[in-house]
Write a protein that holds these residues in place. Structure first.
Motif, short mmCIF file in Angstrom:
data_model
loop_
_atom_site.label_atom_id
_atom_site.label_comp_id
_atom_site.label_asym_id
_atom_site.label_seq_id
_atom_site.Cartn_x
_atom_site.Cartn_y
_atom_site.Cartn_z
N ALA A 189 -38.89 -4.66 -30.99
CA ALA A 189 -38.29 -5.98 -30.87
C ALA A 189 -36.77 -5.92 -30.82
O ALA A 189 -36.12 -6.83 -30.31
CB ALA A 189 -38.75 -6.87 -32.03
N ASP A 190 -36.21 -4.83 -31.32
CA ASP A 190 -34.75 -4.67 -31.36
C ASP A 190 -34.28 -3.73 -30.25
O ASP A 190 -33.29 -3.01 -30.41
CB ASP A 190 -34.31 -4.14 -32.73
CG ASP A 190 -32.83 -4.33 -32.99
OD1 ASP A 190 -32.23 -5.29 -32.44
OD2 ASP A 190 -32.24 -3.53 -33.74
N TRP A 191 -34.95 -3.76 -29.13
CA TRP A 191 -34.68 -2.80 -28.06
C TRP A 191 -33.26 -2.88 -27.51
O TRP A 191 -32.71 -1.88 -27.05
CB TRP A 191 -35.67 -3.01 -26.91
CG TRP A 191 -35.59 -4.37 -26.25
CD1 TRP A 191 -36.29 -5.49 -26.59
CD2 TRP A 191 -34.77 -4.74 -25.15
NE1 TRP A 191 -35.96 -6.54 -25.77
CE2 TRP A 191 -35.01 -6.10 -24.87
CE3 TRP A 191 -33.84 -4.06 -24.36
CZ2 TRP A 191 -34.39 -6.80 -23.84
CZ3 TRP A 191 -33.21 -4.76 -23.33
CH2 TRP A 191 -33.48 -6.11 -23.08
N GLU A 192 -32.62 -4.04 -27.60
CA GLU A 192 -31.26 -4.16 -27.08
C GLU A 192 -30.23 -3.42 -27.94
O GLU A 192 -29.14 -3.10 -27.47
CB GLU A 192 -30.87 -5.64 -26.98
CG GLU A 192 -31.63 -6.40 -25.90
CD GLU A 192 -31.14 -7.82 -25.75
OE1 GLU A 192 -30.31 -8.08 -24.85
OE2 GLU A 192 -31.58 -8.68 -26.54
N ASN A 193 -30.58 -3.15 -29.19
CA ASN A 193 -29.63 -2.53 -30.12
C ASN A 193 -30.02 -1.13 -30.55
O ASN A 193 -29.36 -0.54 -31.41
CB ASN A 193 -29.47 -3.41 -31.36
CG ASN A 193 -29.00 -4.80 -31.02
OD1 ASN A 193 -27.97 -4.97 -30.35
ND2 ASN A 193 -29.74 -5.82 -31.46
N LEU A 200 -34.91 7.31 -29.73
CA LEU A 200 -35.53 7.79 -30.96
C LEU A 200 -36.14 6.65 -31.76
O LEU A 200 -37.30 6.74 -32.20
CB LEU A 200 -34.50 8.54 -31.81
CG LEU A 200 -35.01 9.06 -33.17
CD1 LEU A 200 -36.19 10.00 -32.98
CD2 LEU A 200 -33.88 9.76 -33.92
N ALA A 201 -35.40 5.57 -31.94
CA ALA A 201 -35.92 4.43 -32.68
C ALA A 201 -37.14 3.84 -31.97
O ALA A 201 -38.11 3.42 -32.62
CB ALA A 201 -34.84 3.36 -32.84
N SER A 202 -37.10 3.82 -30.64
CA SER A 202 -38.26 3.32 -29.89
C SER A 202 -39.49 4.18 -30.14
O SER A 202 -40.58 3.67 -30.42
CB SER A 202 -37.94 3.28 -28.39
OG SER A 202 -37.08 2.22 -28.08
N LEU A 203 -39.33 5.51 -30.04
CA LEU A 203 -40.47 6.40 -30.25
C LEU A 203 -41.10 6.17 -31.62
O LEU A 203 -42.33 6.12 -31.75
CB LEU A 203 -40.05 7.85 -30.10
CG LEU A 203 -41.15 8.89 -30.39
CD1 LEU A 203 -42.33 8.72 -29.44
CD2 LEU A 203 -40.61 10.30 -30.32
N MET A 204 -40.27 6.02 -32.63
CA MET A 204 -40.82 5.89 -33.98
C MET A 204 -41.47 4.53 -34.24
O MET A 204 -42.11 4.35 -35.27
CB MET A 204 -39.74 6.18 -35.01
CG MET A 204 -39.17 7.60 -34.91
SD MET A 204 -40.41 8.93 -34.77
CE MET A 204 -41.22 8.80 -36.37
N HIS A 206 -29.28 6.30 -37.51
CA HIS A 206 -28.46 5.67 -36.48
C HIS A 206 -29.35 5.10 -35.38
O HIS A 206 -30.05 5.85 -34.70
CB HIS A 206 -27.48 6.68 -35.88
CG HIS A 206 -26.51 7.24 -36.88
ND1 HIS A 206 -25.40 6.55 -37.31
CD2 HIS A 206 -26.49 8.41 -37.55
CE1 HIS A 206 -24.74 7.27 -38.20
NE2 HIS A 206 -25.38 8.40 -38.37
N PRO A 207 -29.35 3.78 -35.20
CA PRO A 207 -30.25 3.16 -34.22
C PRO A 207 -30.00 3.60 -32.78
O PRO A 207 -30.89 3.48 -31.94
CB PRO A 207 -29.99 1.66 -34.40
CG PRO A 207 -28.66 1.56 -35.06
CD PRO A 207 -28.55 2.78 -35.93
N LYS A 208 -28.81 4.11 -32.49
CA LYS A 208 -28.48 4.51 -31.12
C LYS A 208 -28.74 5.99 -30.86
O LYS A 208 -28.36 6.52 -29.81
CB LYS A 208 -27.01 4.20 -30.82
CG LYS A 208 -26.71 2.70 -30.70
CD LYS A 208 -27.36 2.09 -29.48
CE LYS A 208 -26.90 0.67 -29.24
NZ LYS A 208 -27.51 0.07 -28.02
N SER A 209 -29.41 6.68 -31.78
CA SER A 209 -29.68 8.10 -31.60
C SER A 209 -30.66 8.34 -30.45
O SER A 209 -31.58 7.56 -30.22
CB SER A 209 -30.26 8.71 -32.88
OG SER A 209 -29.30 8.77 -33.89
#
Length: 239
Positions: A73-77, A81-85, A194-197
């Motif tokens: 849901a936070d794909w814009e930010n 890595l965050a997506s995969l998890m 870090h969300p941008k990793s």
């Protein structure tokens, strides 16, 4: 074997193709990117698909109702890595992961599936040939790897192209033990904070801590569709 496909981002560099459609719907030679990926996976017996979506996920749900969906849901930010998890619940068994803006041949996927290590990355060893006309995505921006004695020693964009063994294609294979290592290291890693990793940031942290990553090599049989130029090149150069 299960595949987890990461497709949450919008793909702004692929505008106007992604103006009102998910990046994985971009048509290459008349077929969506996602269909090419599914065909290469299915040719190797991989038909169980988990999809991580974000931008216009409902369009993917409607077109592929048989997928298991996970929503970032936070794909814009956040980044890859965050997506995969977001699909961590899927990682209790062996799986492949890949980006949704890539093209693979069935043979390339087969090379990775033949790997026996707990953690293996698919590496394009003929990668520089694809960059001949790729002026909007230069070699400096490639996720390159160095390797020694069958193990990856470094994965980073800053690797000198002349020293690189090849380019990471975004496709990785994990045994059940490898998946457990991935989850364990993510939750105590700097990259996980870090969300941008990118995914390679976690991989490098794991390598630095002694976790062995093998490489399965493919001399081509892979393309990334990151920019409108890539999209146009794929229309004539994809197999």
């Amino acid at each position: 074997m299960k595949a987890i496909i990461i497709g949450a981002g919008r793909g702004r560099r692929l505008m106007p193709t992604t103006a009102d459609t998910p990046k994985c719907f971009a048509p290459v030679r008349g077929r969506p990117l996602l269909d090419w990926i599914l065909e290469a996976l299915a040719a190797n017996g991989v038909t169980r698909i988990a999809f991580i979506g974000g931008y216009q996920i409902d369009k993917v749900r409607a077109a592929y109702p048989h997928f298991r969906f996970h929503h970032n849901a936070d794909w814009e930010n956040t980044n890859i890595l965050a997506s995969l998890m977001c699909a961590e619940a899927e990682m209790d068994e062996p799986f492949l992961s890949c980006y949704s803006d890539t093209l693979f041949t069935a043979a390339a996927v087969g090379r990775l599936l033949a790997a026996s290590a707990d953690l293996s990355l698919l590496i394009d060893t003929d990668w520089l040939a694809r960059y001949t006309h790729r002026t909007l995505h230069p070699p400096d921006d490639a996720e390159k790897v160095t390797a020694r004695n069958g193990r990856i020693t470094r994965v980073h964009r800053d690797i000198d192209p002349a020293l690189a063994h090849g380019e990471f294609t975004g496709m990785a294979r994990f045994t059940a033990a490898g998946a457990a290592l991935l989850r364990e290291h993510f939750h105590r890693s700097e990259a996980g904070c870090h969300p941008k990793s990118y995914l390679i940031h976690l991989f490098q942290e794991m390598i630095d801590q002694g976790v062995p990553f093998a490489h399965a090599d493919t001399p081509g049989g892979y393309m990334e569709i990151d920019t409108q130029q890539d999209f146009e090149l794929a229309q004539t150069h994809w197999l």
